[in-house]
Design a protein around this motif. Structure first.
Motif, short mmCIF file in Angstrom:
data_model
loop_
_atom_site.label_atom_id
_atom_site.label_comp_id
_atom_site.label_asym_id
_atom_site.label_seq_id
_atom_site.Cartn_x
_atom_site.Cartn_y
_atom_site.Cartn_z
N LYS A 156 19.34 26.94 35.84
CA LYS A 156 20.33 28.16 35.81
C LYS A 156 21.13 28.53 36.99
N LEU A 206 23.77 26.30 38.17
CA LEU A 206 24.76 26.43 37.27
C LEU A 206 25.75 27.65 37.73
N GLN A 207 24.96 28.72 38.12
CA GLN A 207 25.57 29.90 38.37
C GLN A 207 26.43 29.85 39.80
N PHE A 220 37.14 38.43 33.77
CA PHE A 220 37.81 38.97 34.66
C PHE A 220 39.25 38.65 34.59
N PHE A 221 39.47 37.70 33.81
CA PHE A 221 41.24 36.95 33.81
C PHE A 221 41.66 37.65 32.53
N PHE A 266 24.79 38.12 37.72
CA PHE A 266 26.02 37.33 37.84
C PHE A 266 26.96 38.10 37.52
N LEU A 267 28.26 38.10 38.37
CA LEU A 267 29.64 38.68 38.17
C LEU A 267 29.49 39.78 37.66
N MET A 268 28.60 40.85 38.44
CA MET A 268 28.76 42.18 37.61
C MET A 268 30.21 42.98 38.16
N SER A 269 30.57 42.21 39.53
CA SER A 269 31.85 42.64 39.73
C SER A 269 32.74 41.45 40.17
N PRO A 270 34.06 41.59 40.23
CA PRO A 270 34.67 40.37 40.42
C PRO A 270 35.12 40.10 41.86
N TYR A 285 34.98 29.95 39.31
CA TYR A 285 35.79 31.38 39.32
C TYR A 285 36.60 31.66 40.73
N LEU A 290 19.22 36.76 37.99
CA LEU A 290 20.46 35.79 37.46
C LEU A 290 21.10 36.87 36.83
N LYS A 319 29.45 27.66 38.76
CA LYS A 319 30.50 28.56 38.20
C LYS A 319 31.26 29.63 39.15
N TYR A 378 24.50 27.52 28.40
CA TYR A 378 24.16 28.75 29.48
C TYR A 378 25.68 28.29 30.28
N SER A 407 32.96 34.65 33.46
CA SER A 407 34.04 34.56 34.42
C SER A 407 35.47 34.74 34.06
N GLN A 418 39.67 29.68 40.80
CA GLN A 418 40.69 30.13 39.72
C GLN A 418 41.26 31.50 40.35
N ARG A 419 40.40 32.37 41.01
CA ARG A 419 40.98 33.61 41.41
C ARG A 419 41.89 33.34 42.76
N LEU A 437 28.42 31.23 31.06
CA LEU A 437 28.86 31.96 32.39
C LEU A 437 30.36 31.90 32.68
N ASP A 438 31.05 30.59 32.03
CA ASP A 438 32.50 30.52 31.84
C ASP A 438 33.08 31.95 31.10
#
Lengths: 206, 119
Positions: free
Chosen positions: A119, A122-123, B23-24, A69-73, A130, A66, A126, B12, B20, A133-134, B16-17
């Motif tokens: 968790k 949720l990950q 990166f922006f 999570f998002l270690m790289s974009p 994300y 867990l 999210k 939590y 995220s 948004q990208r 996470l938000d």
């Protein structure tokens, strides 16, 4: 943890995967480790202590997954996390066999499973937000679709291995990842598809 | 089994938000962002004089930096203020010595000049 303790836990995990937690006796664990029951009792006073230690190590590993999570974009970040999930669920195959037995025999463990599941979901959710948004995923086509998608991705990650075992098919990491990505790929934008082909599946570029 | 650290799901989700959003919000800076450093680089080789100004009942310490080759390129900065003129003079002296290039490396500070009160 010393090496004998580690060997006992590894043997216990092998046996739990084969027979289920409830059906494994201390004698079997001692035999599998190659030590006497007396020596086993020196390290773990009873089976509950072994089960607790196994679950402690299982939850530790799950926490580590867990934490990736998002270690790289990029999309490759999820791909790497999927590799970790595959290794984890392959190592601890007994998680499903004993999931329904756990509540009776080891209360407390099931609650921690629930926390991890929450968790994990949720990950996933999210991650979808994300990537929307990208500009890699299209905006949610209708309310609730990405919640359902989250649930489907989660089910595939958790239950892909048991269903392969049920069908008598091999556990292949690439096929596992493909099954998960197949849920997401219909929602890729052009940019997302390009990134996926270039970075997640470069071997498939003709 | 040791008690596990738990976090409420909504907290939590916010965490996470936040991850995220990193990166922006965190992007590579531009080279021009460091212009302030390059623009002020000449100050390290400038002539410095101090001057005091009485303003609103306090002695303001100002430092004036002048380019060592083109003295018309200069910069004035208000540093701090003191109500006591003697202390303002002492501080201004040390500030000027600190800001100017100490070519001979002879700068030393006498703690007694500063009249520190410890109460």
């Amino acid at each position: 943890m010393n090496s004998t303790k580690q060997k006992i836990l590894e043997a216990a995990i092998r046996l739990f995967n084969l027979y289920g937690v409830a059906n494994v006796r201390l004698q079997q664990i001692a035999d599998e480790t190659g030590i006497s029951v007396g020596n086993l009792a020196y390290h773990f006073k009873n089976k509950e202590a072994i089960v607790s230690a196994v679950y402690e190590s299982l939850f530790d590993e799950f926490s580590q997954i867990l934490s990736t999570f998002l270690m790289s974009p990029k999309l490759t970040d999820f791909n790497h996390q999927l590799e970790h999930y595959h290794r984890f669920f392959s190592k601890y195959k007994f998680y499903l066999i004993d999931l329904f037995e756990l509540d009776r025999s080891y209360p407390g463990i099931i609650e921690r499973w629930h926390q991890f599941v929450r968790k994990m979901m949720l990950q996933i959710r999210k991650r979808l937000d994300y990537n929307v948004q990208r500009g890699v995923l299209m905006p949610e086509p209708a309310p609730g679709i990405y919640d359902t998608l989250t649930n489907n991705i989660w089910m595939t990650i958790v239950f892909w291995i048991p269903q392969q075992i049920l069908k008598g098919q091999s556990l292949n990491e690439e096929r596992f990842k493909q099954s998960v990505w197949s849920h997401i790929s219909p929602y890729f934008t052009r940019q997302g598809l390009d990134e996926f082909v270039l970075e997640v599946e470069p071997s498939k570029i003709p | 089994m040791k008690p596990a650290f738990t976090m409420p799901p909504d907290l939590y989700a916010k965490m996470l938000d936040g991850l995220s959003n990193l990166f922006f919000t965190e992007k590579l800076g531009l080279d021009s962002d460091m212009n302030f450093y390059r623009d002020d680089f000449w100050l390290s080789d400038a002539a410095v004089i101090e001057y005091l100004q009485l303003r609103k009942g306090a002695w303001e310490i100002n430092l004036l930096f002048a380019h060592h080759k083109t003295p018309l390129k200069f910069l004035s900065r208000r540093i701090t203020s003191h109500s006591c003129p003697k202390r303002a003079r002492t501080m201004a002296f040390y500030m000027r010595r600190l800001a100017a290039k100490d070519q001979r490396g002879t700068l030393s500070v006498d703690i007694n000049d500063l009249h520190l009160t410890l109460n």
